[in-house]
Design a protein around this motif. Structure first.
Motif, PDB file in Angstrom:
ATOM      1  N   PRO A   9       0.831  -1.201   0.000  1.00 50.53           N
ATOM      2  CA  PRO A   9       0.000   0.000   0.000  1.00 50.53           C
ATOM      3  C   PRO A   9       0.868   1.255   0.000  1.00 50.53           C
ATOM      4  O   PRO A   9       2.047   1.211   0.358  1.00 50.53           O
ATOM      5  N   PRO A  10       0.285   2.409  -0.390  1.00 50.32           N
ATOM      6  CA  PRO A  10       1.031   3.672  -0.381  1.00 50.32           C
ATOM      7  C   PRO A  10       1.519   4.012   1.024  1.00 50.32           C
ATOM      8  O   PRO A  10       0.888   3.662   2.011  1.00 50.32           O
ATOM      9  N   LEU A  11       2.670   4.693   1.093  1.00 45.31           N
ATOM     10  CA  LEU A  11       3.238   5.119   2.369  1.00 45.31           C
ATOM     11  C   LEU A  11       2.713   6.499   2.741  1.00 45.31           C
ATOM     12  O   LEU A  11       2.692   7.406   1.911  1.00 45.31           O
ATOM     13  N   TYR A  12       2.310   6.675   3.994  1.00 51.55           N
ATOM     14  CA  TYR A  12       1.831   7.950   4.515  1.00 51.55           C
ATOM     15  C   TYR A  12       3.044   8.794   4.861  1.00 51.55           C
ATOM     16  O   TYR A  12       3.847   8.408   5.711  1.00 51.55           O
ATOM     17  N   VAL A  13       3.229   9.946   4.190  1.00 52.55           N
ATOM     18  CA  VAL A  13       4.435  10.749   4.367  1.00 52.55           C
ATOM     19  C   VAL A  13       4.114  12.212   4.643  1.00 52.55           C
ATOM     20  O   VAL A  13       3.041  12.707   4.324  1.00 52.55           O
ATOM     21  N   HIS A  21       0.372  10.607   0.283  1.00 49.16           N
ATOM     22  CA  HIS A  21       0.739   9.204   0.096  1.00 49.16           C
ATOM     23  C   HIS A  21       1.837   9.110  -0.956  1.00 49.16           C
ATOM     24  O   HIS A  21       1.715   9.706  -2.031  1.00 49.16           O
ATOM     25  N   CYS A  22       2.876   8.351  -0.645  1.00 46.84           N
ATOM     26  CA  CYS A  22       3.891   8.051  -1.647  1.00 46.84           C
ATOM     27  C   CYS A  22       3.365   6.897  -2.493  1.00 46.84           C
ATOM     28  O   CYS A  22       3.023   5.835  -1.973  1.00 46.84           O
ATOM     29  N   LEU A  23       3.290   7.118  -3.802  1.00 54.61           N
ATOM     30  CA  LEU A  23       2.795   6.097  -4.713  1.00 54.61           C
ATOM     31  C   LEU A  23       3.923   5.296  -5.350  1.00 54.61           C
ATOM     32  O   LEU A  23       3.788   4.092  -5.559  1.00 54.61           O
ATOM     33  N   PHE A  24       5.028   5.973  -5.678  1.00 55.74           N
ATOM     34  CA  PHE A  24       6.176   5.334  -6.316  1.00 55.74           C
ATOM     35  C   PHE A  24       7.472   5.899  -5.762  1.00 55.74           C
ATOM     36  O   PHE A  24       7.532   7.067  -5.369  1.00 55.74           O
ATOM     37  N   LEU A  25       8.524   5.086  -5.752  1.00 52.70           N
ATOM     38  CA  LEU A  25       9.889   5.512  -5.467  1.00 52.70           C
ATOM     39  C   LEU A  25      10.698   5.314  -6.742  1.00 52.70           C
ATOM     40  O   LEU A  25      10.602   4.260  -7.381  1.00 52.70           O
ATOM     41  N   MET A  57       5.484   9.065   8.185  1.00 47.62           N
ATOM     42  CA  MET A  57       4.688   9.404   9.364  1.00 47.62           C
ATOM     43  C   MET A  57       4.803   8.314  10.426  1.00 47.62           C
ATOM     44  O   MET A  57       5.024   7.152  10.121  1.00 47.62           O
ATOM     45  N   GLY A  58       4.633   8.730  11.680  1.00 45.47           N
ATOM     46  CA  GLY A  58       4.734   7.815  12.812  1.00 45.47           C
ATOM     47  C   GLY A  58       3.471   6.994  13.003  1.00 45.47           C
ATOM     48  O   GLY A  58       2.526   7.075  12.213  1.00 45.47           O
ATOM     49  N   ASN A  59       3.479   6.206  14.070  1.00 48.30           N
ATOM     50  CA  ASN A  59       2.330   5.389  14.417  1.00 48.30           C
ATOM     51  C   ASN A  59       2.169   5.482  15.933  1.00 48.30           C
ATOM     52  O   ASN A  59       2.890   4.828  16.691  1.00 48.30           O
ATOM     53  N   MET A  61       0.008   4.396  17.898  1.00 48.03           N
ATOM     54  CA  MET A  61      -0.390   3.156  18.543  1.00 48.03           C
ATOM     55  C   MET A  61       0.831   2.381  19.062  1.00 48.03           C
ATOM     56  O   MET A  61       0.769   1.716  20.085  1.00 48.03           O
ATOM     57  N   TYR A  62       1.961   2.509  18.347  1.00 47.10           N
ATOM     58  CA  TYR A  62       3.184   1.817  18.742  1.00 47.10           C
ATOM     59  C   TYR A  62       4.197   2.765  19.392  1.00 47.10           C
ATOM     60  O   TYR A  62       5.363   2.416  19.538  1.00 47.10           O
ATOM     61  N   GLY A  63       3.760   3.972  19.735  1.00 46.29           N
ATOM     62  CA  GLY A  63       4.641   4.918  20.398  1.00 46.29           C
ATOM     63  C   GLY A  63       5.660   5.576  19.484  1.00 46.29           C
ATOM     64  O   GLY A  63       6.673   6.099  19.950  1.00 46.29           O
ATOM     65  N   ILE A  64       5.419   5.573  18.162  1.00 45.07           N
ATOM     66  CA  ILE A  64       6.321   6.214  17.211  1.00 45.07           C
ATOM     67  C   ILE A  64       5.732   7.583  16.868  1.00 45.07           C
ATOM     68  O   ILE A  64       4.680   7.662  16.240  1.00 45.07           O
ATOM     69  N   PRO A  65       6.363   8.666  17.322  1.00 45.49           N
ATOM     70  CA  PRO A  65       5.790   9.994  17.097  1.00 45.49           C
ATOM     71  C   PRO A  65       5.858  10.404  15.627  1.00 45.49           C
ATOM     72  O   PRO A  65       6.712   9.916  14.878  1.00 45.49           O
ATOM     73  N   HIS A  66       4.960  11.311  15.236  1.00 47.45           N
ATOM     74  CA  HIS A  66       5.010  11.861  13.891  1.00 47.45           C
ATOM     75  C   HIS A  66       6.248  12.745  13.765  1.00 47.45           C
ATOM     76  O   HIS A  66       6.637  13.416  14.719  1.00 47.45           O
ATOM     77  N   PRO A  67       6.870  12.786  12.604  1.00 50.19           N
ATOM     78  CA  PRO A  67       8.089  13.580  12.430  1.00 50.19           C
ATOM     79  C   PRO A  67       7.784  15.069  12.289  1.00 50.19           C
ATOM     80  O   PRO A  67       6.656  15.463  12.006  1.00 50.19           O
ATOM     81  N   VAL A  68       8.805  15.870  12.473  1.00 56.02           N
ATOM     82  CA  VAL A  68       8.705  17.306  12.245  1.00 56.02           C
ATOM     83  C   VAL A  68       8.683  17.533  10.734  1.00 56.02           C
ATOM     84  O   VAL A  68       9.396  16.859   9.988  1.00 56.02           O
ATOM     85  N   THR A  69       7.869  18.481  10.276  1.00 55.63           N
ATOM     86  CA  THR A  69       7.796  18.785   8.848  1.00 55.63           C
ATOM     87  C   THR A  69       9.154  19.253   8.344  1.00 55.63           C
ATOM     88  O   THR A  69       9.745  20.164   8.921  1.00 55.63           O
ATOM     89  N   PRO A  70       9.687  18.644   7.267  1.00 50.76           N
ATOM     90  CA  PRO A  70      10.978  19.077   6.738  1.00 50.76           C
ATOM     91  C   PRO A  70      10.871  20.461   6.101  1.00 50.76           C
ATOM     92  O   PRO A  70       9.817  20.840   5.599  1.00 50.76           O
ATOM     93  N   GLN A  71      11.954  21.218   6.136  1.00 53.03           N
ATOM     94  CA  GLN A  71      12.006  22.539   5.503  1.00 53.03           C
ATOM     95  C   GLN A  71      12.364  22.380   4.029  1.00 53.03           C
ATOM     96  O   GLN A  71      13.155  21.518   3.670  1.00 53.03           O
ATOM     97  N   ARG A  72      11.769  23.202   3.186  1.00 52.38           N
ATOM     98  CA  ARG A  72      12.021  23.150   1.743  1.00 52.38           C
ATOM     99  C   ARG A  72      13.457  23.583   1.469  1.00 52.38           C
ATOM    100  O   ARG A  72      13.955  24.544   2.043  1.00 52.38           O
ATOM    101  N   SER A  73      14.148  22.880   0.579  1.00 52.05           N
ATOM    102  CA  SER A  73      15.523  23.204   0.227  1.00 52.05           C
ATOM    103  C   SER A  73      15.610  24.580  -0.414  1.00 52.05           C
ATOM    104  O   SER A  73      14.678  25.026  -1.073  1.00 52.05           O
ATOM    105  N   MET A  74      16.726  25.226  -0.252  1.00 53.34           N
ATOM    106  CA  MET A  74      16.918  26.562  -0.807  1.00 53.34           C
ATOM    107  C   MET A  74      17.014  26.546  -2.327  1.00 53.34           C
ATOM    108  O   MET A  74      16.688  27.516  -2.977  1.00 53.34           O
TER     109      MET A  74
END
Length: 76
Positions: A9-13, A21-25, A57-59, A61-74
């Motif tokens: 399934p797609p990854l929640y990012v 959702h990430c559809l392809f890498l 994204m974290g989970n 339910m398993y104690g994995i926190p959501h990550p901080v939003t990354p900053q856009r590259s310059m």
């Protein structure tokens, strides 16, 4: 050699442009960052985003926190 992987399934990012959702890498090889093809929830856009700007994204339910939003590259 380019490798393309469908995320099923797609990854929640989290991206600098919002959640989605990430559809392809897409992997272009060892000297170039992988590119993530992401469907953004808010706008519905499908964008190519560099791997350095993606957080899976974290989970709580398993104690994995959501990550901080990354900053856009310059350079983008």
């Amino acid at each position: 050699m380019v490798g393309i992987h469908q995320c099923n399934p797609p990854l929640y990012v989290q991206t600098p442009l919002g959640e989605g959702h990430c559809l392809f890498l897409i992997d272009y090889g060892p000297s170039i960052n992988s590119v993530w093809l992401v469907h953004l929830f808010d706008s519905g856009k499908v964008l190519h985003i560099d791997s350095s700007e993606i957080r899976i994204m974290g989970n709580e339910m398993y104690g994995i926190p959501h990550p901080v939003t990354p900053q856009r590259s310059m350079n983008k």
